[in-house]
Design an enzyme around this catalytic site. Sequence first.
Site, PDB file in Angstrom:
ATOM      1  N   LYS A  11       3.429 -14.191  -4.698  1.00 59.76           N
ATOM      2  CA  LYS A  11       4.057 -12.885  -4.924  1.00 59.76           C
ATOM      3  C   LYS A  11       5.124 -12.942  -6.034  1.00 59.76           C
ATOM      4  CE  LYS A  11       3.220 -11.205  -0.216  1.00 59.76           C
ATOM      5  NZ  LYS A  11       3.782 -10.408   0.896  1.00 59.76           N
ATOM      6  N   TYR A  51      -3.323  -3.134  -0.021  1.00 52.38           N
ATOM      7  CA  TYR A  51      -2.598  -3.074   1.251  1.00 52.38           C
ATOM      8  C   TYR A  51      -2.904  -1.794   2.030  1.00 52.38           C
ATOM      9  CZ  TYR A  51       0.296  -7.238   0.421  1.00 52.38           C
ATOM     10  OH  TYR A  51       0.744  -8.526   0.252  1.00 52.38           O
ATOM     11  N   ASN A 114       8.387 -12.534   0.500  1.00 49.87           N
ATOM     12  CA  ASN A 114       8.015 -13.678   1.348  1.00 49.87           C
ATOM     13  C   ASN A 114       7.038 -14.648   0.667  1.00 49.87           C
ATOM     14  OD1 ASN A 114       5.755 -12.092   1.601  1.00 49.87           O
ATOM     15  ND2 ASN A 114       5.600 -12.245   3.813  1.00 49.87           N
ATOM     16  N   HIS A 117       0.950 -14.273   0.091  1.00 48.50           N
ATOM     17  CA  HIS A 117       0.073 -13.538   1.014  1.00 48.50           C
ATOM     18  C   HIS A 117      -1.149 -14.409   1.275  1.00 48.50           C
ATOM     19  CE1 HIS A 117      -2.498 -10.465   2.771  1.00 48.50           C
ATOM     20  NE2 HIS A 117      -3.450 -10.978   2.011  1.00 48.50           N
ATOM     21  N   GLU A 128     -10.816  -8.983   0.978  1.00 50.14           N
ATOM     22  CA  GLU A 128      -9.770  -9.241  -0.017  1.00 50.14           C
ATOM     23  C   GLU A 128     -10.301 -10.024  -1.217  1.00 50.14           C
ATOM     24  OE1 GLU A 128      -6.017  -9.121   3.104  1.00 50.14           O
ATOM     25  OE2 GLU A 128      -6.437 -10.990   2.057  1.00 50.14           O
TER      26      GLU A 128
HETATM   27  P1  CMP Z   1       1.664  -9.963   3.729  1.00 50.59           P
HETATM   28  O1  CMP Z   1       1.072 -11.122   4.424  1.00 50.59           O
HETATM   29  O2  CMP Z   1       1.469  -9.868   2.255  1.00 50.59           O
HETATM   30  O3  CMP Z   1       1.096  -8.616   4.408  1.00 50.59           O
HETATM   31  C1  CMP Z   1       1.817  -7.406   4.416  1.00 50.59           C
HETATM   32  C2  CMP Z   1       3.229  -7.576   3.957  1.00 50.59           C
HETATM   33  O4  CMP Z   1       4.124  -6.542   4.340  1.00 50.59           O
HETATM   34  C3  CMP Z   1       3.807  -8.818   4.587  1.00 50.59           C
HETATM   35  O5  CMP Z   1       3.235  -9.957   4.015  1.00 50.59           O
HETATM   36  C4  CMP Z   1       5.302  -8.620   4.322  1.00 50.59           C
HETATM   37  O6  CMP Z   1       5.705  -9.103   3.052  1.00 50.59           O
HETATM   38  C5  CMP Z   1       5.446  -7.091   4.300  1.00 50.59           C
HETATM   39  N1  CMP Z   1       6.218  -6.575   5.428  1.00 50.59           N
HETATM   40  C6  CMP Z   1       7.389  -5.932   5.351  1.00 50.59           C
HETATM   41  N2  CMP Z   1       7.839  -5.587   6.572  1.00 50.59           N
HETATM   42  C7  CMP Z   1       6.927  -6.022   7.457  1.00 50.59           C
HETATM   43  C8  CMP Z   1       6.832  -5.989   8.887  1.00 50.59           C
HETATM   44  N3  CMP Z   1       7.772  -5.408   9.641  1.00 50.59           N
HETATM   45  N4  CMP Z   1       5.755  -6.554   9.465  1.00 50.59           N
HETATM   46  C9  CMP Z   1       4.771  -7.137   8.705  1.00 50.59           C
HETATM   47  N5  CMP Z   1       4.816  -7.195   7.354  1.00 50.59           N
HETATM   48  C10 CMP Z   1       5.882  -6.661   6.735  1.00 50.59           C
END
Ligand code: CMP
Length: 141
Positions: A11, A51, A114, A117, A128
């Site tokens: 990311k 998403y 974070n 993904h 995906e």
């Molecule tokens: P990712 O695995 O990319 O999938 C969805 C993303 O939404 C997740 O990582 C997080 O970066 C983001 N996100 C933000 N808030 C939340 C939440 N409360 N629960 C899950 N994903 C979240």
Amino acid sequence: MAVERTLSIIKPDAVAKNVIGKIISRFEDNGLKIAAARMQLLSQSEAEGFYAVHRERPFFGDLVKFMISGPVMIMALEGEDAILKNRALMGATDPRKAEPGTIRADFAESIDANAVHGSDAPETAAVEIAYFFPSLSVYSR
Ligand code: CMP
């Protein structure tokens, strides 16, 4: 164990921190190969489409905004049990809950920023991978 493919995205936060190589080393050191890779600045509609399952969630707008804030590294990873292995290497979605030594514990700041993904199941991996690499099979040949 089956040889699988899974989608991984490094990311914008991790790209900006200049840790693409360190993250890819984690994959390679743990038996995952890069089957396809592309660095790209996502458009808003590309991020929204990727998403789409989260469209109704309260964090959707911030998630899309973050994902288009800078380039991302999109990869298909391949290996034995690649989907679960990648998720174990990443650690929990919220880096504060991620096991020490995981990518998110070591490189991520927050649940939004974070670092990575990864597909969460064979069905999502297929969708995906097809989204970003339409000519790549979800199965290795
Ligand atoms: P990712 O695995 O990319 O999938 C969805 C993303 O939404 C997740 O990582 C997080 O970066 C983001 N996100 C933000 N808030 C939340 C939440 N409360 N629960 C899950 N994903 C979240």
